[in-house]
Write an enzyme that holds these catalytic residues in place. Sequence first.
Site, PDB file in Angstrom:
ATOM      1  CD  GLN A  78      28.746  81.103-114.120  1.00  0.00           C
ATOM      2  OE1 GLN A  78      29.485  82.066-114.052  1.00  0.00           O
ATOM      3  NE2 GLN A  78      27.581  81.149-114.704  1.00  0.00           N
ATOM      4  CG  PHE A  79      24.140  79.484-108.961  1.00  0.00           C
ATOM      5  CD1 PHE A  79      22.945  78.887-109.344  1.00  0.00           C
ATOM      6  CD2 PHE A  79      24.274  80.860-109.075  1.00  0.00           C
ATOM      7  CE1 PHE A  79      21.906  79.665-109.833  1.00  0.00           C
ATOM      8  CE2 PHE A  79      23.247  81.635-109.569  1.00  0.00           C
ATOM      9  CZ  PHE A  79      22.053  81.031-109.945  1.00  0.00           C
ATOM     10  CB  THR A  80      24.409  78.861-113.963  1.00  0.00           C
ATOM     11  OG1 THR A  80      25.643  79.409-114.420  1.00  0.00           O
ATOM     12  CG2 THR A  80      23.538  79.952-113.355  1.00  0.00           C
TER      13      THR A  80
END
Length: 152
Positions: A78-80
């Site tokens: 989950q890079f966000t």
Amino acid sequence: MRAVVQRVSHAACMVDDTCTGKIEQGLLVLLGVEEEDTTEDLEWLAQKLVNLRVFSDEAGLMNKSVQDVGGNILLISQFTLFAQTKKGNRPSFIRAAKPSYAEPMYINMATRLSDLLGTQIKLGVFGADMKIDLRNDGPVTIVMNTKDKENH
């Protein structure tokens, strides 16, 4: 590393109408990696995740870990989680690690969690458009950051 940890009664990840990972009781872990993250960060977070006492004991108190209840973990990249929203309305993800660094860290985290739990954890697909179905139990949601380990 940042993680959003949710205690779930079930969770599943779908990619292109295919289930890539599904658990019943356990933890849904959304994992974000930044370039400064190290194997020390990975180890600290892995230990915290498997020992985090967020499941109820016989008295109804959160005294049991995912290990204690025989649960599993669904790990999702989950890079966000590193979104910066200070300026404007479009989030910036400049702090998120590039895939060439983040993907091996994600895979190493999955391996370490599996080793610690003694069972194969379930996964999403790194970089894919994933659909996550979950039932948050409690609800219990905890945000963890490996930068916090330095304050203790």
